[in-house]
Design a protein around this motif. Structure first.
Motif, PDB file in Angstrom:
ATOM      1  N   GLY A  56      44.696  40.081  17.715  1.00  0.00           N
ATOM      2  CA  GLY A  56      45.063  39.316  18.526  1.00  0.00           C
ATOM      3  C   GLY A  56      43.693  39.049  19.986  1.00  0.00           C
ATOM      4  O   GLY A  56      42.815  38.332  20.316  1.00  0.00           O
ATOM      5  N   PHE A  57      43.321  40.699  19.980  1.00  0.00           N
ATOM      6  CA  PHE A  57      42.511  40.923  21.162  1.00  0.00           C
ATOM      7  C   PHE A  57      40.887  40.000  20.519  1.00  0.00           C
ATOM      8  O   PHE A  57      40.174  40.290  21.201  1.00  0.00           O
ATOM      9  CB  PHE A  57      42.496  42.044  21.440  1.00  0.00           C
ATOM     10  N   TYR A  83      40.521  38.485  18.675  1.00  0.00           N
ATOM     11  CA  TYR A  83      40.012  36.847  18.011  1.00  0.00           C
ATOM     12  C   TYR A  83      39.980  36.505  19.360  1.00  0.00           C
ATOM     13  O   TYR A  83      40.238  35.261  19.819  1.00  0.00           O
ATOM     14  CB  TYR A  83      41.303  36.835  17.337  1.00  0.00           C
ATOM     15  N   GLU A  84      40.638  37.077  20.902  1.00  0.00           N
ATOM     16  CA  GLU A  84      40.918  36.492  21.805  1.00  0.00           C
ATOM     17  C   GLU A  84      39.449  35.631  22.144  1.00  0.00           C
ATOM     18  O   GLU A  84      38.136  35.888  22.209  1.00  0.00           O
ATOM     19  CB  GLU A  84      40.840  37.858  23.080  1.00  0.00           C
ATOM     20  N   PHE A  85      40.048  34.227  23.137  1.00  0.00           N
ATOM     21  CA  PHE A  85      38.628  33.652  23.403  1.00  0.00           C
ATOM     22  C   PHE A  85      39.486  32.905  24.853  1.00  0.00           C
ATOM     23  O   PHE A  85      40.530  33.271  24.996  1.00  0.00           O
ATOM     24  CB  PHE A  85      39.055  32.203  22.504  1.00  0.00           C
ATOM     25  N   ARG A  86      38.138  32.641  25.958  1.00  0.00           N
ATOM     26  CA  ARG A  86      38.160  32.716  26.089  1.00  0.00           C
ATOM     27  C   ARG A  86      36.800  30.852  27.308  1.00  0.00           C
ATOM     28  O   ARG A  86      35.994  31.017  26.234  1.00  0.00           O
ATOM     29  CB  ARG A  86      37.561  33.587  27.895  1.00  0.00           C
ATOM     30  N   GLN A  95      33.835  37.190  28.384  1.00  0.00           N
ATOM     31  CA  GLN A  95      34.528  37.118  27.356  1.00  0.00           C
ATOM     32  C   GLN A  95      35.404  38.046  27.040  1.00  0.00           C
ATOM     33  O   GLN A  95      34.615  39.282  27.701  1.00  0.00           O
ATOM     34  CB  GLN A  95      34.149  36.974  25.589  1.00  0.00           C
ATOM     35  N   GLY A 119      37.394  39.100  24.048  1.00  0.00           N
ATOM     36  CA  GLY A 119      37.642  39.472  22.184  1.00  0.00           C
ATOM     37  C   GLY A 119      36.244  40.004  21.929  1.00  0.00           C
ATOM     38  O   GLY A 119      35.339  39.077  22.372  1.00  0.00           O
ATOM     39  N   ASN A 172      34.161  37.418  19.704  1.00  0.00           N
ATOM     40  CA  ASN A 172      33.379  35.971  20.759  1.00  0.00           C
ATOM     41  C   ASN A 172      32.479  36.615  21.629  1.00  0.00           C
ATOM     42  O   ASN A 172      31.576  36.075  22.062  1.00  0.00           O
ATOM     43  CB  ASN A 172      34.646  35.517  22.057  1.00  0.00           C
ATOM     44  N   GLN A 182      37.528  29.118  18.997  1.00  0.00           N
ATOM     45  CA  GLN A 182      38.859  29.368  19.059  1.00  0.00           C
ATOM     46  C   GLN A 182      39.391  30.241  17.699  1.00  0.00           C
ATOM     47  O   GLN A 182      39.874  29.206  16.769  1.00  0.00           O
ATOM     48  CB  GLN A 182      39.484  28.259  19.668  1.00  0.00           C
ATOM     49  N   MET A 213      51.065  35.973  15.217  1.00  0.00           N
ATOM     50  CA  MET A 213      49.732  35.643  15.820  1.00  0.00           C
ATOM     51  C   MET A 213      49.641  34.153  15.932  1.00  0.00           C
ATOM     52  O   MET A 213      48.667  33.637  17.444  1.00  0.00           O
ATOM     53  CB  MET A 213      47.945  35.689  14.947  1.00  0.00           C
ATOM     54  N   THR A 214      50.468  33.138  15.159  1.00  0.00           N
ATOM     55  CA  THR A 214      50.171  31.750  15.858  1.00  0.00           C
ATOM     56  C   THR A 214      51.431  31.454  16.256  1.00  0.00           C
ATOM     57  O   THR A 214      51.670  30.334  15.984  1.00  0.00           O
ATOM     58  CB  THR A 214      49.178  31.295  14.491  1.00  0.00           C
TER      59      THR A 214
END
Length: 329
Positions: free
Chosen positions: A155-156, A158-161, A169, A171, A174, A186, A273-274
């Motif tokens: 999750g970290f 794939y992290e999105f800002r 960012q 992640g 990213n 994302q 995660m989702t």
């Protein structure tokens, strides 16, 4: 005695645990005493003495819930009205559940195949090398991590800002995209690729298992077969294709089917995660949602039965292949 059936606090739960331990010791002592007392006792009595209690617990703890689940799948959401096969018709005809089945199928196809291929290639590449143990340990480490822990780690990754001034960012993926001059993505929202990014987590976990089993199988190939193949001029890819892969075929089947069964039960990764959103829902998470979020017990039981039926052919095939391997030996 209500605390024995429905313990509420920590003290009552500890008491229940001690009662269960004492009950187990008492039952086993009784079994051993009864079996040991007579001088001459039929073998079937001894077998029942040792197997009977575990078999009874197996019937109560495994077979009984299975039968109850199958029975509940023929009732409505409150388990009061008989609806026949309506829950199964809903599961296979409504677009919402058809997509769940499609996503689950993608998991079952991609995760076992890619985990096995990567594990096999890695096992061959590091076999008998100088850093074999360290290299294998690196790949095996994810097996020691729970799926929830692995999901948090990824999750970290794939992290999105949002791409705004002053926001960095956090992640890994990213940040790499930003370094390459590309906009951040994302990864867990965009369909259908978000399912692929979740499957990557399962592959990351299961590759260590595949590598370990296949590496042991490769080392078990008799040296005379390898030497004979070399004398016939086989090297490199030809050796891998005509000697290594056929020799480890039983191990390949075991790895593929074992990972496939684990993938069918994939719940933790999707839930963490989702939460099954953005088109990533799978059967294991859907029947949890129907049972504990939607309170639709009938449909949840039907989905659980579908999941159970999907696992049966894999188990049957696995057992069949293991028997063939034993017959060859």
């Amino acid at each position: 005695m209500s605390w024995l059936l429905e313990p509420s606090g920590a003290t009552e739960k500890f008491l229940v645990m001690f009662v269960a331990i004492l009950l187990f010791v008492a039952v086993m002592s009784l079994v051993l005493f009864v079996v040991d007392r007579p001088k001459r006792i039929p073998n079937w009595v001894v077998a029942i003495g040792f197997v009977g209690v575990p078999l009874a617990f197996l019937l109560y703890g495994l077979i009984r819930p299975t039968l109850i689940t199958v029975w509940n799948s023929f009732f409505d959401d409150t388990s009061t009205e008989f609806v026949g096969l309506d829950n199964y018709v809903t599961a296979f005809t409504q677009p919402q559940f058809q997509k769940v089945l499609l996503v689950t199928a993608a998991w079952v196809i991609l995760a076992p195949l890619l985990s096995t291929v990567i594990g096999l290639v890695y096992a061959v590449l590091v076999d008998r090398t100088r850093f074999e143990k360290a290299a294998k340990a690196l790949v095996f480490i994810p097996m020691a991590i729970s799926m929830v822990g692995a999901s948090i780690i990824w999750g970290f990754v794939y992290e999105f800002r949002p791409e705004q001034a002053g926001i960095q960012q956090i992640g890994l993926l990213n940040q790499v995209l930003v370094w390459l001059g590309m906009p951040p993505q994302q990864f867990l929202i965009g369909q259908p690729w978000n399912t692929g990014f979740l499957i990557v987590v399962m592959i990351w976990i299961q590759t260590g298992f595949a590598m370990t089993v296949l590496s042991a199988a490769i080392k078990a190939i008799p040296d005379d077969i390898v030497e004979a193949a070399r004398l016939d001029g086989l090297h490199g890819m030809q050796m891998f294709r005509f000697i290594t892969v056929p020799s480890i075929r039983p191990a390949l089947v075991v790895v593929l089917t074992t990972i496939a069964m684990a993938t069918l039960k994939a719940f933790d990764i999707v839930r963490t995660m989702t939460g099954g959103q953005f088109g990533t829902q799978v059967v294991a998470n859907e029947f949890y949602t129907q049972a504990f979020r939607q309170n639709n017990q009938g449909l949840a039981a039907a989905l659980a039965v579908v999941l159970f039926i999907l696992v049966i052919p894999i188990i049957v095939y696995n057992v069949g292949q293991m028997r063939k391997a034993e017959d060859i030996r």
